[in-house]
Design a protein around this motif. Structure first.
Motif, PDB file in Angstrom:
ATOM      1  N   SER A 172       0.814  -1.215   0.000  1.00 18.22           N
ATOM      2  CA  SER A 172       0.000   0.000   0.000  1.00 18.22           C
ATOM      3  C   SER A 172       0.846   1.262   0.000  1.00 18.22           C
ATOM      4  O   SER A 172       0.386   2.318  -0.456  1.00 18.22           O
ATOM      5  CB  SER A 172      -0.937   0.006   1.214  1.00 18.22           C
ATOM      6  OG  SER A 172      -0.189  -0.021   2.433  1.00 18.22           O
ATOM      7  N   ALA A 173       2.091   1.179   0.480  1.00 18.03           N
ATOM      8  CA  ALA A 173       2.979   2.340   0.458  1.00 18.03           C
ATOM      9  C   ALA A 173       3.250   2.811  -0.965  1.00 18.03           C
ATOM     10  O   ALA A 173       3.596   3.979  -1.181  1.00 18.03           O
ATOM     11  CB  ALA A 173       4.298   2.008   1.159  1.00 18.03           C
ATOM     12  N   ASP A 174       3.087   1.923  -1.945  1.00 14.39           N
ATOM     13  CA  ASP A 174       3.363   2.264  -3.343  1.00 14.39           C
ATOM     14  C   ASP A 174       2.093   2.566  -4.136  1.00 14.39           C
ATOM     15  O   ASP A 174       2.161   2.805  -5.339  1.00 14.39           O
ATOM     16  CB  ASP A 174       4.117   1.112  -4.015  1.00 14.39           C
ATOM     17  CG  ASP A 174       5.438   0.814  -3.322  1.00 14.39           C
ATOM     18  OD1 ASP A 174       6.191   1.764  -3.053  1.00 14.39           O
ATOM     19  OD2 ASP A 174       5.714  -0.372  -3.034  1.00 14.39           O
ATOM     20  N   TYR A 175       0.964   2.568  -3.466  1.00  9.13           N
ATOM     21  CA  TYR A 175      -0.311   2.817  -4.148  1.00  9.13           C
ATOM     22  C   TYR A 175      -0.475   4.307  -4.426  1.00  9.13           C
ATOM     23  O   TYR A 175      -0.273   5.147  -3.540  1.00  9.13           O
ATOM     24  CB  TYR A 175      -1.459   2.325  -3.266  1.00  9.13           C
ATOM     25  CG  TYR A 175      -2.841   2.592  -3.816  1.00  9.13           C
ATOM     26  CD1 TYR A 175      -3.384   1.763  -4.792  1.00  9.13           C
ATOM     27  CD2 TYR A 175      -3.606   3.656  -3.345  1.00  9.13           C
ATOM     28  CE1 TYR A 175      -4.659   1.989  -5.289  1.00  9.13           C
ATOM     29  CE2 TYR A 175      -4.881   3.892  -3.835  1.00  9.13           C
ATOM     30  CZ  TYR A 175      -5.407   3.058  -4.800  1.00  9.13           C
ATOM     31  OH  TYR A 175      -6.659   3.283  -5.289  1.00  9.13           O
ATOM     32  N   VAL A 176      -0.842   4.653  -5.656  1.00 12.25           N
ATOM     33  CA  VAL A 176      -1.005   6.066  -6.020  1.00 12.25           C
ATOM     34  C   VAL A 176      -2.406   6.374  -6.544  1.00 12.25           C
ATOM     35  O   VAL A 176      -2.707   7.524  -6.852  1.00 12.25           O
ATOM     36  CB  VAL A 176       0.037   6.496  -7.079  1.00 12.25           C
ATOM     37  CG1 VAL A 176       1.434   6.427  -6.499  1.00 12.25           C
ATOM     38  CG2 VAL A 176      -0.070   5.651  -8.339  1.00 12.25           C
ATOM     39  N   GLY A 177      -3.259   5.381  -6.649  1.00 14.21           N
ATOM     40  CA  GLY A 177      -4.608   5.616  -7.123  1.00 14.21           C
ATOM     41  C   GLY A 177      -5.137   4.427  -7.905  1.00 14.21           C
ATOM     42  O   GLY A 177      -4.391   3.503  -8.240  1.00 14.21           O
ATOM     43  N   PRO A 178      -6.444   4.423  -8.223  1.00 14.71           N
ATOM     44  CA  PRO A 178      -7.073   3.258  -8.850  1.00 14.71           C
ATOM     45  C   PRO A 178      -6.918   3.168 -10.360  1.00 14.71           C
ATOM     46  O   PRO A 178      -7.253   2.134 -10.938  1.00 14.71           O
ATOM     47  CB  PRO A 178      -8.548   3.443  -8.474  1.00 14.71           C
ATOM     48  CG  PRO A 178      -8.726   4.932  -8.405  1.00 14.71           C
ATOM     49  CD  PRO A 178      -7.420   5.473  -7.858  1.00 14.71           C
ATOM     50  N   ASP A 179      -6.428   4.208 -10.996  1.00 11.63           N
ATOM     51  CA  ASP A 179      -6.460   4.243 -12.460  1.00 11.63           C
ATOM     52  C   ASP A 179      -5.757   3.053 -13.115  1.00 11.63           C
ATOM     53  O   ASP A 179      -6.235   2.505 -14.106  1.00 11.63           O
ATOM     54  CB  ASP A 179      -5.829   5.547 -12.968  1.00 11.63           C
ATOM     55  CG  ASP A 179      -6.671   6.765 -12.630  1.00 11.63           C
ATOM     56  OD1 ASP A 179      -7.837   6.569 -12.236  1.00 11.63           O
ATOM     57  OD2 ASP A 179      -6.158   7.895 -12.722  1.00 11.63           O
TER      58      ASP A 179
END
Length: 382
Positions: A172-179
């Protein structure tokens, strides 16, 4: 004839009374109280921050992240967080702006980017100095406050078959959005707030499966950060008074029902499954043989305290944590730990909660600097 090579002596360490390691919300709260104690900024206390800019871990969170509480319940000591102009709770960007302005408002002496490599004792004198090593030079301090948080140590569990998975795995630390998940099959792992919030977003664009180690516990819809802080405070007061442990926030549940999570629940996307047994090249498999194909696995499995710089002090217990009395390291009275979680103060990993433990830590340190006993205060003795 061999030429003599002259090696210059090492530069002398910069000397301060108190060194704060970490310039996020906990480090800034500590610096605020050090300022109020009368210490001179830059000469007697300094904050070293590894990040290139202000904002702590908030500058790294996914863009849609919002606080659980309104601004008035999300403030550091001294200066309330400014109101957010739109309806709802402030986003992470509002917090970054607030922390940046807070640092400027109080002219806090933050040096960045400076990553601390190690903290060690200068000698065997228990009232001597602590030496702090960084790539840009050494520091010497009479007391150290470690406020590095957990963002630098994302935790990724090991499961059979992880290395065989043919899709994409991320923390999750690398999550930037759902696109980037549109039209894909996504398995979200974790039973906390982060997993629920990411699932709520990703399920709008992808086929999602949510797996948890144990059934998640949802808080009532009307419970937010204000209630959580009040409950944590009441628990601490009860314990300080010798009363029974009420369980605090843990007794209420795990997941705050922010609007996006409520919406995911209402449309039927917030349905947890038990943890799978292993990972295959094409998905995950449960113990009963049931299989779910997946293109992406998102690990919302939390973080661990970022304490590698304190290893030379030899203070860690069997659980990897440093035993504390209040915020003070039990076996090293010159070291305080701030903002890592409830073990360093109730709600100390929150904006509104860290002020109380920061004040206690600084009171303890100023007693130590003045030649008093120090190290005897608890979170309630402020």
């Amino acid at each position: 004839m061999t030429a003599t090579v002259h090696v210059p002596p090492p530069a002398p360490a910069a000397t301060v009374d108190v060194l704060v390691i970490g310039g996020g919300q906990a480090g800034l709260a500590a610096a605020y109280y050090l300022r109020r104690s009368g210490l001179t900024a830059g000469a007697e206390y300094v904050v070293l921050d590894a990040a290139p800019a202000a904002g702590g871990a908030w500058q790294h969170n996914w863009p849609s992240l919002r606080l659980f509480s309104p601004p008035e319940y999300s403030s550091l000591p001294g200066w309330p967080m400014p109101p957010y102009p739109e309806d709802g709770y402030p986003p992470a960007s509002h917090v970054v702006d607030y922390l940046t302005r807070y640092e400027q408002r109080y002219a806090l002496p933050v040096r960045r980017p400076v990553r601390v490599q190690s903290v060690r004792r200068a000698d065997g004198d228990p009232r001597g100095r602590l030496e702090v090593d960084t790539p840009s030079g050494a520091w010497s301090a009479r007391a150290v406050i470690s406020a590095t948080g957990t963002w630098g140590r994302p935790f990724l569990p090991r499961y059979p078959g992880m290395e065989l998975f043919g899709g994409h795995q991320l923390h999750s630390a690398d999550y930037v959005g759902p696109d980037g998940f549109t039209g894909r099959r996504v398995v979200v792992v974790g039973g906390g707030n982060t997993a629920a919030q990411l699932l709520a977003e990703i399920s709008l664009v992808a086929d999602t499966t949510w797996v948890t180690l144990r059934p998640p516990r949802f808080l009532p819809d009307d419970v937010d950060g204000r209630v959580l802080f009040d409950v944590a405070t009441a628990r601490r007061r009860a314990l300080d008074a010798g009363g029974p442990d009420t369980g605090g926030v843990a007794g209420l549940g795990d997941i705050v029902m922010v609007p996006t999570v409520r919406a995911a629940r209402d449309r039927g996307d917030l349905v947890p499954q038990p943890m799978f047994e292993r990972i295959t090249p094409t998905g995950v498999v449960w113990s009963d043989g049931r299989e779910q194909r997946a293109d992406v696995i998102v690990w919302c499995t939390g973080f661990r305290p970022d304490l590698a710089h304190l290893v030379p002090l030899g203070l860690r217990g069997p659980d990897g944590r440093i035993p504390t009395v209040g915020t003070r390291a039990r076996d090293e009275p010159r070291l305080h730990l701030l903002g890592y979680g409830d073990w360093t103060g109730p709600a100390s990993a929150t904006l509104v909660g860290v002020g109380r433990t920061a004040r206690a830590a600084v009171a303890d340190i100023t007693a130590l600097l003045s030649g008093g006993e120090g190290g005897i205060r608890t979170h309630g003795a402020v």
